[in-house]
Design a protein around this motif. Structure first.
Motif, short mmCIF file in Angstrom:
data_model
loop_
_atom_site.label_atom_id
_atom_site.label_comp_id
_atom_site.label_asym_id
_atom_site.label_seq_id
_atom_site.Cartn_x
_atom_site.Cartn_y
_atom_site.Cartn_z
N GLY A 348 9.80 7.53 12.91
CA GLY A 348 10.24 6.56 11.91
C GLY A 348 10.95 7.28 10.78
O GLY A 348 11.62 8.30 11.00
N ASP A 349 10.80 6.79 9.55
CA ASP A 349 11.46 7.40 8.39
C ASP A 349 11.04 8.86 8.22
O ASP A 349 9.85 9.17 8.23
N GLU A 350 12.03 9.74 8.05
CA GLU A 350 11.82 11.16 7.81
C GLU A 350 10.90 11.81 8.85
O GLU A 350 10.16 12.76 8.54
N GLY A 351 10.91 11.28 10.07
CA GLY A 351 10.14 11.88 11.15
C GLY A 351 8.70 11.45 11.22
O GLY A 351 7.98 11.81 12.17
N TYR A 352 8.22 10.69 10.22
CA TYR A 352 6.82 10.21 10.27
C TYR A 352 6.70 9.17 11.38
O TYR A 352 7.66 8.46 11.68
N PRO A 353 5.52 9.05 11.98
CA PRO A 353 5.37 8.05 13.05
C PRO A 353 5.49 6.63 12.52
O PRO A 353 5.25 6.37 11.33
N ALA A 354 5.85 5.71 13.40
CA ALA A 354 6.04 4.31 12.99
C ALA A 354 4.74 3.69 12.49
O ALA A 354 4.77 2.72 11.73
N TYR A 355 3.60 4.24 12.91
CA TYR A 355 2.31 3.67 12.52
C TYR A 355 1.73 4.33 11.25
O TYR A 355 0.54 4.16 10.96
N LEU A 356 2.55 5.05 10.48
CA LEU A 356 2.07 5.70 9.26
C LEU A 356 1.40 4.70 8.31
O LEU A 356 0.30 4.92 7.82
N ILE A 385 -9.63 7.32 -4.04
CA ILE A 385 -8.54 7.82 -4.89
C ILE A 385 -7.80 8.89 -4.09
O ILE A 385 -8.37 9.94 -3.78
N GLY A 386 -6.56 8.60 -3.75
CA GLY A 386 -5.78 9.51 -2.91
C GLY A 386 -4.63 10.13 -3.68
O GLY A 386 -3.85 9.43 -4.33
N ALA A 387 -4.52 11.45 -3.64
CA ALA A 387 -3.36 12.13 -4.23
C ALA A 387 -2.21 12.07 -3.24
O ALA A 387 -2.41 12.14 -2.02
N VAL A 388 -1.00 11.92 -3.76
CA VAL A 388 0.20 11.91 -2.93
C VAL A 388 1.12 13.00 -3.48
O VAL A 388 1.34 13.07 -4.69
N SER A 389 1.63 13.84 -2.60
CA SER A 389 2.48 14.96 -3.02
C SER A 389 3.88 14.79 -2.46
O SER A 389 4.25 15.47 -1.48
N PRO A 390 4.69 13.88 -3.01
CA PRO A 390 6.03 13.67 -2.47
C PRO A 390 6.92 14.88 -2.72
O PRO A 390 6.88 15.45 -3.81
N PRO A 391 7.70 15.30 -1.73
CA PRO A 391 8.59 16.45 -1.91
C PRO A 391 9.54 16.23 -3.08
O PRO A 391 10.23 15.21 -3.15
N GLY A 392 9.53 17.17 -4.04
CA GLY A 392 10.40 17.06 -5.19
C GLY A 392 10.05 15.91 -6.13
O GLY A 392 10.86 15.55 -6.99
N GLY A 393 8.86 15.33 -5.96
CA GLY A 393 8.47 14.22 -6.82
C GLY A 393 9.19 12.92 -6.53
O GLY A 393 9.20 12.00 -7.35
N ASP A 394 9.78 12.82 -5.33
CA ASP A 394 10.57 11.63 -4.96
C ASP A 394 9.64 10.52 -4.48
O ASP A 394 9.12 10.56 -3.37
N LEU A 395 9.45 9.50 -5.32
CA LEU A 395 8.52 8.41 -4.98
C LEU A 395 9.10 7.43 -3.98
O LEU A 395 8.41 6.48 -3.59
N SER A 396 10.35 7.63 -3.56
CA SER A 396 10.92 6.73 -2.55
C SER A 396 10.66 7.22 -1.14
O SER A 396 11.05 6.57 -0.18
N GLU A 397 9.97 8.37 -1.00
CA GLU A 397 9.71 8.89 0.35
C GLU A 397 8.61 8.06 1.04
O GLU A 397 7.85 7.35 0.38
N PRO A 398 8.51 8.11 2.38
CA PRO A 398 7.68 7.16 3.14
C PRO A 398 6.20 7.12 2.77
O PRO A 398 5.62 6.04 2.69
N VAL A 399 5.56 8.28 2.54
CA VAL A 399 4.12 8.28 2.28
C VAL A 399 3.82 7.58 0.95
O VAL A 399 2.91 6.75 0.85
N ALA A 400 4.62 7.89 -0.09
CA ALA A 400 4.41 7.26 -1.40
C ALA A 400 4.65 5.76 -1.30
O ALA A 400 3.87 4.96 -1.84
N GLN A 401 5.71 5.35 -0.61
CA GLN A 401 6.02 3.93 -0.51
C GLN A 401 4.96 3.17 0.29
O GLN A 401 4.57 2.07 -0.07
#
Length: 588
Positions: A348-356, A385-401
């Motif tokens: 899926g987006d940025e190589g993450y699986p579709a079921y992320l 409470i989950g920490a999210v570490s988006p590359p470069g602080g980009d909150l538009s990346e798949p895990v953050a979204q």
């Protein structure tokens, strides 16, 4: 049942002859006994993710299925425990094998030899049902470990023990419809399956953290879910450490998921030394640590948060309020992406699986406040409470979204605030909480009816500052009216004297809700009285140089037992600012 390996790709192994196996069964690979889990089945071929290093293996290795899913062992001995992603006890492994975990080691997750003092809470002849408390074990000075009637068991108590027993020895016998059932203290539960409860409730009470920016502006409810996204160096881990130390939770489950080894070392060294503010005992005596560092096998990282949430649910079922910290779900998602790539699934987006998104939801949806099983009406909660570490602080990346679509509290960390040494670096302009309105009744009863009014005042003044800041950058502060200058100064007091908090200062590290209320009242009243003085033509510079303003700045260092000092400051402030207002009107 025995199969044979036909392909090995890092932590992924393909084995044939596995037609009778089931999805998520645990297997042992080769004569080394490496632990793995079946994650895909195609005809008689099984794809197995191995939780240990696979170098040196080749085609033709034997694969033995245990016929059971990956399960957590639940019994006395969990608290103070330090485990890896699949619940192997790291302390026991260290004493047995040294600094590095050897491949294929076999050790019990919990100590089978240690005896625990079992104190019965039922008597022979009582009728019990699943979820009832059979007895207790005082696991530590802080935690009373409640031994419950196992899931699916109900009937008449035929015998109940009292005294010291191991976790595998029978402590009770229950007459059920299917016959006599022996009950020991040890339970096993599949980590990917949520534990049952009677009813899920709506969260309406806050989990007090002692962190002012969180408790006042972006509170989290007991049984709520929150995300802490932020770039490298913005303080995600410190925020989670502060929550683990100070949050109003009975049990802490801390999952270091793909964390750097030195950060986990800090946790392991710090927690035994930290004092629990409620009891004075070491914080570790109500904590379970799961350490899966970035150099450990990537497949075990994927399992670690399921192990953590299962342990959290187990203590929830006893009636405790549990907080689970997952640091970080981004590295967990990276493990998911690696395994998906090796399975040759459609990316899926940025190589993450579709079921992320669905996997993240599975984790966060296991949090919540619930009415528990059993004959008595009891509740328990899991706050995630989950920490999210988006590359470069980009909150538009798949895990953050994907995380934002699930959670109701968003503590967005800002690199610019961190560079200014403003901690916690939670950006008040992008963060939010959807729980505050639901907890209005609690705030009104426990803190004061004005608390939410003061909260709204702070949010408004910070928003106005952001808008005025654009003007100040263009034409300077002197171009503003006295009223707008006062807004800027009040916002500065809010930022520097309220939202900024020193985690390493013995007083400032934790602020009770009562102290937060009094500090907010000081700032609110200063802004109101100063506004009246300005309206009466008082000189703003005289107001800003008044002694009471300096006392507001030092008020956060007032100790909890001396909260009456806030009333003294408020009285002085009213006198000073009223005098300035009268002086201004006399001049006119």
């Amino acid at each position: 049942m025995t199969g044979k390996t036909v392909k090995i790709s890092g932590p992924l192994i393909i084995a044939e002859g596995m037609a009778d196996a089931k999805l998520y069964d645990v297997v042992r690979v080769s004569d080394k006994g490496l632990i793995g889990e079946i994650i895909e089945l195609r005809e008689d071929k099984a794809s197995i993710q191995v939780y240990e290093e696979t170098s040196g293996l080749g085609p033709g290795e034997d694969v033995y299925s245990t016929g059971e899913p990956l399960s957590a062992e639940l019994a006395p001995g969990l608290i103070t425990g330090i485990f890896d992603g699949i619940q192997r006890p790291l302390t026991a492994l260290y004493f047995k094998y040294g600094d590095r975990i050897s491949r294929g080691v076999s050790v019990n997750n919990l100590d089978r030899e240690r005896k625990w003092l079992f104190i019965p809470k039922v008597k022979v002849g009582d009728i019990v049902q699943e979820g009832d408390i059979l007895g207790i074990v005082n696991e530590t000075e802080i935690v009373e470990h409640r031994i419950l009637v196992p899931n699916g068991v109900q009937g008449k108590v035929l015998s109940i023990a009292e005294g010291e027993y191991t976790i595998e020895e029978t402590v009770a016998q229950i007459q059920t419809e299917k016959g006599k059932q022996d009950v020991c203290m040890l339970r096993k539960w599949p980590v990917r399956k949520g534990r049952p409860y009677a009813e899920k409730l709506s969260p309406d009470k806050p989990m007090v953290t002692g962190q002012r920016v969180i408790d006042t502006l972006f509170p989290i409810a007991k049984g709520g879910v929150a995300a802490v996204p932020g770039p490298f160096g913005s303080g995600k881990t410190v925020v989670q450490h502060q929550l683990a130390k100070w949050a109003d939770a009975d049990i802490i489950v801390y999952v270091g998921c793909g964390e750097r080894g030195n950060e986990m070392t800090d946790v392991l060294n710090e927690f035994p030394e930290l004092k629990d503010p409620k009891t004075g005992e070491p914080l570790m005596k109500r904590t379970v640590l799961i350490a899966n560092t970035s150099d450990m096998p990537v497949a075990a990282r994927e399992a670690s948060i399921y192990t953590g949430i299962t342990i959290a649910e187990y203590f929830r079922d006893m009636g405790y309020n549990v907080a689970i910290m997952a640091d970080s779900t981004s590295r967990w998602a990276e493990a998911l992406r690696e395994m998906s790539g090796r399975l040759e699934e459609m990316p899926g987006d940025e190589g993450y699986p579709a079921y992320l998104s669905s996997r993240l939801a599975e984790f966060y949806e296991r949090a919540g406040i619930v009415r528990l099983l059993g004959s008595e009406s009891r509740t328990g909660s899991v706050t995630a409470i989950g920490a999210v570490s988006p590359p470069g602080g980009d909150l538009s990346e798949p895990v953050a979204q994907a995380t934002l679509r699930i959670v109701k509290v968003f503590w967005g960390l800002s690199a610019s605030l961190a560079y200014k040494r403003h901690f916690p670096a939670i950006d008040w302009l992008i963060s939010y909480s959807l729980y505050a309105d639901k907890m209005k009744e609690w705030y009104d009863e426990q803190i004061g009816a004005e608390f939410l009014q003061y909260r709204q005042f702070v949010m408004t003044i910070l928003q106005e500052e952001a808008e005025l800041d654009e003007i100040v950058r263009l034409v300077g502060m002197d171009a503003l009216s006295s009223k707008d200058r006062l807004t800027m100064e009040t916002a500065k007091i809010v930022r520097e004297d309220y939202l900024h908090q020193n985690a390493f200062h013995e007083v400032d590290t934790f602020t009770s809700m009562q102290k937060q209320f009094k500090l907010l009242k000081l700032i609110y009243e200063f802004n109101r009285l100063a506004g009246e003085a300005v309206a009466n033509y008082a000189d703003l510079d005289d107001i800003l140089s008044s002694p009471c303003k300096e006392k507001i700045g030092r008020a956060k260092y007032i100790e909890e037992e001396n909260l009456s000092e806030f009333d003294d400051i408020l009285t002085e402030m009213k006198a000073e600012l009223t005098a300035l207002a009268q002086g201004g009107s006399d001049d006119v």
